[in-house]
Design an enzyme around this catalytic site. Structure first.
Site: not given
Length: 274
Positions: A79, A111, A108-109, A135, A48
Site C-alpha cells: 500500500t 515499467r 517501476d523496474s 516508489h 502517493r
C-alpha cells in the site's frame, strides 16, 4: 466471501489451491506470507505521499492483530506511499527488518524494462535495469548498471532498426516511468494488473526460497552511507525475507539521486512521527 468465491471458480485453470475469504483476522493464522494491500485509494491528481496519513492509520488498526496470529510470516507491504508505510509498519509492529519489507520499485523496474525493450526492439526479458529509491516522484533509474542482452545500456548503439539510448531517450523513458501510474489512474481509476503480477513474483520468491534479486523497499543500514530509511535497491529475496543488498555500481549523479530520494522519504516519515 464473494471475492473468494469468484477466485475459487477459476482454480480449475490454475495449480490446485483453496481460496478462503473472511473479515476475521484469524483466517491468517500461521500464514507463511502476508501481503498487506489495505490503504486509501489514490485519486487523480493525488501523489502517493498524500495517502500517507490515512494508510498509516489503517496499518495501526490492522497490522498488530495480524502479527499476533501470524508472528512468523514474511510481511510484504504494497500500500502507498509504500516506503513511508513500510518504515512506519516496522515501528508499529516491532518486526525485524528482514521480516517486513515493501514491494518497492518492483513494478517501476518492470515499467522501465518494458519501455527500454520497446525502444530497443528486443524482448523485455532481455533487458536488465532497475529503478531505485522511493516508489514515487523521486525514484531514479540506475542506467550505469543497466544492460540489453550482454550490452551495457549506455553503450547500446541500436540494432534491429532501433536507435542509440541517448541522454534524451533515457530522460523521456524515466519521465514515463514516473508518470505512467498517474496516467493509468486518470484513465481507468486504479492500477491493478501489473502490480498484482509484481506482487505474485515477490510471493514466489519468498515461498520457493528463490534467492531472487528484486528491488524491494527495506530498511537500509549504511547502504552507500544511507541509513534509517526504507528505500528500494536490488536485494536478494528468499524464505527468510530480506537478504543481502547488492552494491550496484552507480554514477556520482545516481548516488546523489538515491541519497536525495532517501532524504525525501525520511522527511515524510518524520512528519508522521516516525
Amino acid at each position: 466471501e464473494a471475492e473468494a468465491l469468484d477466485l475459487g471458480h477459476g482454480i480449475q485453470f490454475m495449480p490446485m489451491a483453496e481460496v478462503v475469504g473472511s473479515d476475521d483476522i484469524a483466517v491468517c493464522a500461521d500464514a507463511d506470507i502476508v501481503m498487506f494491500t489495505a490503504g486509501a485509494k489514490q485519486k487523480p491528481g493525488q501523489t502517493r505521499i498524500d495517502l500517507a496519513e490515512a494508510t498509516i492509520s489503517l496499518v495501526r488498526k490492522v497490522l498488530p492483530a495480524v502479527t499476533e496470529v501470524a508472528p512468523n510470516a514474511v510481511y510484504v507491504m504494497v500500500t502507498n506511499p509504500v516506503d513511508v508505510v513500510t518504515y512506519a509498519s516496522l515501528k508499529i509492529s516491532g518486526l525485524p527488518p528482514t521480516q517486513l519489507f515493501g514491494s518497492g520499485t518492483v513494478l517501476d523496474s518492470s515499467r522501465l524494462r518494458y519501455l527500454i525493450a520497446q525502444h530497443a526492439r528486443v524482448a523485455v526479458q532481455n533487458v536488465h535495469a532497475y529503478i531505485a529509491g522511493e516508489h514515487g516522484d523521486s525514484e531514479l533509474p540506475l542506467w550505469s548498471s543497466a544492460s540489453i542482452g550482454a550490452v551495457p545500456l549506455l553503450e547500446w548503439q541500436g540494432s534491429n532498426g532501433s536507435s542509440p539510448m541517448t541522454a534524451s531517450v533515457r530522460e523521456d523513458i524515466a519521465r514515463e516511468v514516473v508518470e505512467s501510474a498517474y496516467r493509468i489512474i486518470e484513465g481507468k481509476g486504479a492500477t491493478n494488473y501489473a502490480v498484482a503480477l509484481a506482487g505474485s513474483r515477490i510471493i514466489e520468491a519468498v515461498l520457493k526460497d528463490e534467492q531472487r534479486i528484486l528491488p524491494i523497499s527495506s530498511l537500509l543500514d549504511d547502504y552507500y552511507g544511507i541509513s534509517d530509511v526504507c528505500l528500494s535497491v536490488p536485494t536478494i529475496v528468499g524464505s527468510a525475507g530480506v537478504g543481502d543488498r547488492l552494491a550496484v555500481p552507480m554514477s556520482v549523479d545516481e548516488l546523489a539521486g538515491l541519497r536525495a530520494s532517501g532524504d525525501a522519504v525520511r522527511a515524510v516519515a518524520r512528519q508522521f512521527g516516525f
